[in-house]
Design a protein around this motif. Structure first.
Motif, PDB file in Angstrom:
ATOM      1  N   THR A   1      61.312  61.330  21.014  1.00 31.30           N
ATOM      2  CA  THR A   1      60.760  61.074  20.449  1.00 31.30           C
ATOM      3  C   THR A   1      61.149  62.067  19.193  1.00 31.30           C
ATOM      4  O   THR A   1      61.612  61.301  17.983  1.00 31.30           O
ATOM      5  CB  THR A   1      59.531  62.046  20.733  1.00 31.30           C
ATOM      6  N   LYS A   2      62.086  63.127  19.229  1.00 28.89           N
ATOM      7  CA  LYS A   2      62.505  63.759  18.287  1.00 28.89           C
ATOM      8  C   LYS A   2      63.916  63.152  17.672  1.00 28.89           C
ATOM      9  O   LYS A   2      63.927  62.861  16.363  1.00 28.89           O
ATOM     10  CB  LYS A   2      63.080  65.507  18.749  1.00 28.89           C
TER      11      LYS A   2
ATOM     12  N   ASN B   1      60.993  62.761  26.940  1.00 27.28           N
ATOM     13  CA  ASN B   1      59.794  61.843  26.232  1.00 27.28           C
ATOM     14  C   ASN B   1      59.990  62.898  24.769  1.00 27.28           C
ATOM     15  O   ASN B   1      60.131  62.307  23.949  1.00 27.28           O
ATOM     16  CB  ASN B   1      58.656  62.053  26.941  1.00 27.28           C
ATOM     17  N   SER B   2      59.790  64.173  25.079  1.00 23.87           N
ATOM     18  CA  SER B   2      59.666  65.090  23.596  1.00 23.87           C
ATOM     19  C   SER B   2      61.054  64.779  22.714  1.00 23.87           C
ATOM     20  O   SER B   2      61.277  64.923  21.984  1.00 23.87           O
ATOM     21  CB  SER B   2      59.157  66.518  23.825  1.00 23.87           C
TER      22      SER B   2
END
Length: 134
Positions: A40-41, A36-37
């Protein structure tokens, strides 16, 4: 002038997205729990990268002049080359050193990146075609 603006938009879009993808897919292969991170990035990075190409596309579309086919061949070839190189670079990263448990996550990330990397070059091809003389 407009054909080269479309070409520049494609180059300025594809190269940074491929580098961003390469960095983030390496992290994703190491630890899939960061999915998820990393996504997002990636989306924030792509949004930041696409600002200049979108402005270049708008600038190119504002030009109402029609160009002969001879002036659009080189920019069109460069745009197609960028699309091919981006496709090869992104799809090859999908096959290199992927653990079995990360395969589905890597495939999803790969195809999202491929779609985002191809968006501006496709718009550039359309822009080149709309500026052709008949």
């Amino acid at each position: 002038m407009a054909p080269y603006v479309f070409m520049l938009a494609a180059v300025v879009n594809v190269v940074p997205i491929v580098f961003l993808f390469k960095v983030l897919i390496g992290r994703l292969k190491e630890d899939t729990s960061l999915r998820n991170s990393i996504m997002t990035k990636f989306f924030i990075g792509v949004a930041t990268i696409e600002v200049i190409p979108i402005l270049l596309i708008v600038y190119g579309m504002m030009d109402q002049e029609k160009y002969p086919m001879s002036e659009t061949v080189i920019p069109g070839a460069v745009v197609l080359l960028m699309m091919g190189l981006a496709g090869i670079a992104i799809l090859l990263q999908r096959r290199i050193d992927v653990p079995a448990e990360a395969k589905e996550t890597v495939n999803t990330f790969t195809f999202v990146a491929l779609a985002l990397a191809m968006s501006i070059p496709i718009i550039s091809i359309v822009g080149l075609l709309t500026h052709l003389q008949q």
